[in-house]
Design an enzyme around this catalytic site. Structure first.
Site, PDB file in Angstrom:
ATOM      1  N   HIS A 188       4.683   5.404  11.577  1.00 29.89           N
ATOM      2  CA  HIS A 188       4.201   5.335  10.344  1.00 29.89           C
ATOM      3  C   HIS A 188       3.247   6.480  10.296  1.00 29.89           C
ATOM      4  O   HIS A 188       2.095   6.242  10.260  1.00 29.89           O
ATOM      5  CB  HIS A 188       3.478   3.820  10.337  1.00 29.89           C
ATOM      6  CG  HIS A 188       3.370   3.709   8.850  1.00 29.89           C
ATOM      7  ND1 HIS A 188       3.531   4.538   7.674  1.00 29.89           N
ATOM      8  CD2 HIS A 188       2.920   2.495   8.053  1.00 29.89           C
ATOM      9  CE1 HIS A 188       3.057   3.911   6.657  1.00 29.89           C
ATOM     10  NE2 HIS A 188       2.770   2.655   6.997  1.00 29.89           N
ATOM     11  N   ARG A 234       0.780  -1.138   0.079  1.00 32.35           N
ATOM     12  CA  ARG A 234      -0.014  -0.091  -0.071  1.00 32.35           C
ATOM     13  C   ARG A 234       0.831   1.507  -0.173  1.00 32.35           C
ATOM     14  O   ARG A 234       0.547   2.187  -0.820  1.00 32.35           O
ATOM     15  CB  ARG A 234      -1.034   0.236   1.342  1.00 32.35           C
ATOM     16  CG  ARG A 234      -2.139  -0.585   1.142  1.00 32.35           C
ATOM     17  CD  ARG A 234      -2.574  -1.067   2.465  1.00 32.35           C
ATOM     18  NE  ARG A 234      -1.723  -2.413   2.891  1.00 32.35           N
ATOM     19  CZ  ARG A 234      -1.727  -3.598   2.423  1.00 32.35           C
ATOM     20  NH1 ARG A 234      -2.718  -3.956   1.673  1.00 32.35           N
ATOM     21  NH2 ARG A 234      -0.806  -4.355   2.599  1.00 32.35           N
ATOM     22  N   THR A 235       1.868   1.156   1.155  1.00 27.82           N
ATOM     23  CA  THR A 235       2.468   2.769   1.196  1.00 27.82           C
ATOM     24  C   THR A 235       3.244   3.000  -0.012  1.00 27.82           C
ATOM     25  O   THR A 235       3.079   4.154  -0.736  1.00 27.82           O
ATOM     26  CB  THR A 235       3.442   2.810   2.400  1.00 27.82           C
ATOM     27  OG1 THR A 235       2.577   2.102   3.147  1.00 27.82           O
ATOM     28  CG2 THR A 235       3.725   3.973   2.825  1.00 27.82           C
ATOM     29  N   LYS A 256      26.199  -2.413   0.617  1.00 32.01           N
ATOM     30  CA  LYS A 256      27.657  -2.124   0.651  1.00 32.01           C
ATOM     31  C   LYS A 256      27.855  -1.173   1.967  1.00 32.01           C
ATOM     32  O   LYS A 256      29.279  -1.008   2.132  1.00 32.01           O
ATOM     33  CB  LYS A 256      28.292  -1.567  -0.552  1.00 32.01           C
ATOM     34  CG  LYS A 256      27.808  -2.312  -1.752  1.00 32.01           C
ATOM     35  CD  LYS A 256      28.339  -1.465  -2.868  1.00 32.01           C
ATOM     36  CE  LYS A 256      27.354  -1.452  -4.062  1.00 32.01           C
ATOM     37  NZ  LYS A 256      27.498  -0.482  -4.984  1.00 32.01           N
ATOM     38  N   ARG A 269      10.927   4.032   3.628  1.00 32.32           N
ATOM     39  CA  ARG A 269      10.821   3.065   4.675  1.00 32.32           C
ATOM     40  C   ARG A 269      11.983   2.334   5.149  1.00 32.32           C
ATOM     41  O   ARG A 269      12.535   1.823   4.163  1.00 32.32           O
ATOM     42  CB  ARG A 269       9.452   2.247   4.177  1.00 32.32           C
ATOM     43  CG  ARG A 269       9.441   0.960   5.044  1.00 32.32           C
ATOM     44  CD  ARG A 269       8.320   0.077   4.968  1.00 32.32           C
ATOM     45  NE  ARG A 269       6.992   0.754   4.952  1.00 32.32           N
ATOM     46  CZ  ARG A 269       6.022   0.208   4.905  1.00 32.32           C
ATOM     47  NH1 ARG A 269       5.679  -1.008   4.627  1.00 32.32           N
ATOM     48  NH2 ARG A 269       4.720   0.865   5.244  1.00 32.32           N
TER      49      ARG A 269
HETATM   50  N1   CP Z   1      -0.344  -0.265   5.852  1.00 31.53           N
HETATM   51  C1   CP Z   1       0.882  -0.311   5.297  1.00 31.53           C
HETATM   52  O1   CP Z   1       2.006   0.473   5.740  1.00 31.53           O
HETATM   53  O2   CP Z   1       0.724  -1.373   4.525  1.00 31.53           O
HETATM   54  P1   CP Z   1       2.035  -1.674   3.617  1.00 31.53           P
HETATM   55  O3   CP Z   1       3.203  -2.331   4.346  1.00 31.53           O
HETATM   56  O4   CP Z   1       1.483  -2.708   2.506  1.00 31.53           O
HETATM   57  O5   CP Z   1       2.707  -0.541   2.855  1.00 31.53           O
END
Ligand code: CP
Length: 301
Positions: A130, A51-52, A81, A102
């Site tokens: 998050h 999703r993100t 590395k 991320r």
């Molecule tokens: N909710 C969420 O962060 O989903 P993903 O890990 O699929 O990005």
């Protein structure tokens, strides 16, 4: 420079600004199609995502931006590395206008932002935060319930390692008369620092061990999966599965949210229930993330 690093940076006013912009984009997405025509967004994901990553990429493309992206930066970027996050950002700043990151480290986004060369958006930092997920969660609550003040919210699942939980309760703590009920096993209870934060903000937080301890008139049940990738060993049996029978113990107005992905904690037999809002929630993420990209690049006015 504008970054999105933590839910803690938001106020009620800045949230209203973001949500108003999100509403406008959602109502007339085409009007925003060229807002970022001259921009390039770097999407650096060192951990898995559906999703993100894809919603940020879609958001950038719908705004006219181009993207440079790696879906497995831990393996395919020079992090493999030994390159530091700061060095990576210094280099990417020569290519892109903003970066979405991320990473498995709780401090990754803050480290990236410390370079102060381009706006950084935290798309999930270890077991820490998050924030963009919490923003879309709150937007969904506002949309579904018409307000945020006075909400009775149950948070379930992995309250310890669940970064979406940590970011969401920070946002909820900005509102009046919020009650939060934390239902989990002992091993996954909310860390003390977050309980202290809620106490300081005068938010009622009650630790629960069974569905029976939750009020029947909850406004929101926010479930999460156990973050098995964040610890060694087996976490045992999932004890808090929401199926139709469990959901029916609550009010017809109790909405069920989940950041997804789910594993077994929400049974598919509730997917068609009007109270199950998790797929809509994920879809809202696209518009919230479009608004965030416009804000950090000062194209929101
Ligand atoms: N909710 C969420 O962060 O989903 P993903 O890990 O699929 O990005």
């Amino acid at each position: 420079m504008k970054h999105v690093l933590s839910s803690g940076q938001y106020t009620r006013e800045s949230l209203e600004e973001l949500f108003d912009l999100t509403d406008k984009i959602r109502n007339d997405t085409k009007a925003y199609a060229h807002k970022l025509d001259d921009k390039i967004i770097a999407i650096m994901f060192y951990e898995p995502s559906t999703r993100t990553r894809l919603s940020f990429e879609t958001a950038a493309l719908k705004l006219g931006a181009k993207i440079i992206t790696t879906e497995n930066a831990a393996e395919f970027s020079s992090a493999a590395k030994g390159e530091t996050i700061q060095d990576t950002v210094k280099v990417i700043a020569g290519y892109a206008d903003a970066m979405v990151i991320r990473h498995r480290s709780d401090t990754s986004a803050v480290e990236a932002a410390s370079v102060e060369k381009i706006p950084i958006i935290n798309a999930g930092a270890g077991k820490g935060e998050h924030p963009t997920q919490a923003l879309l969660d709150l937007y969904t609550i506002r949309e579904k319930k018409g307000k945020i003040d006075g909400m009775k919210v149950a948070i379930l699942g992995d309250l310890k390692y669940g970064r979406t939980i940590h970011s969401l309760i920070k946002l909820l703590s900005l509102y009046d008369n919020i009650e939060i009920y934390g239902l989990s096993k002992d091993a996954f209870m909310l860390p003390e620092e977050y309980i202290e934060m809620l106490k300081e903000k005068n938010i009622d937080y009650k630790i629960c061990y069974s569905f029976d301890e939750l009020p029947k008139d909850l406004d929101i049940i926010y479930h999460t999966r156990i973050q098995a990738e964040r610890f060694e060993g087996d976490f045992g049996k999932e004890e808090f599965i929401i199926n139709k029978e469990v959901l029916d113990k609550f009010s017809k107005d109790t909405i069920l949210l989940h950041p997804l992905p789910r594993v077994i904690e929400i049974a598919t037999d509730v997917d068609d229930d009007p109270r199950a809002c998790y797929f809509e929630q994920a879809h809202n993420g696209l518009y919230v993330r479009m608004a965030l990209l416009l804000q950090v690049l000062n194209k929101d006015k």
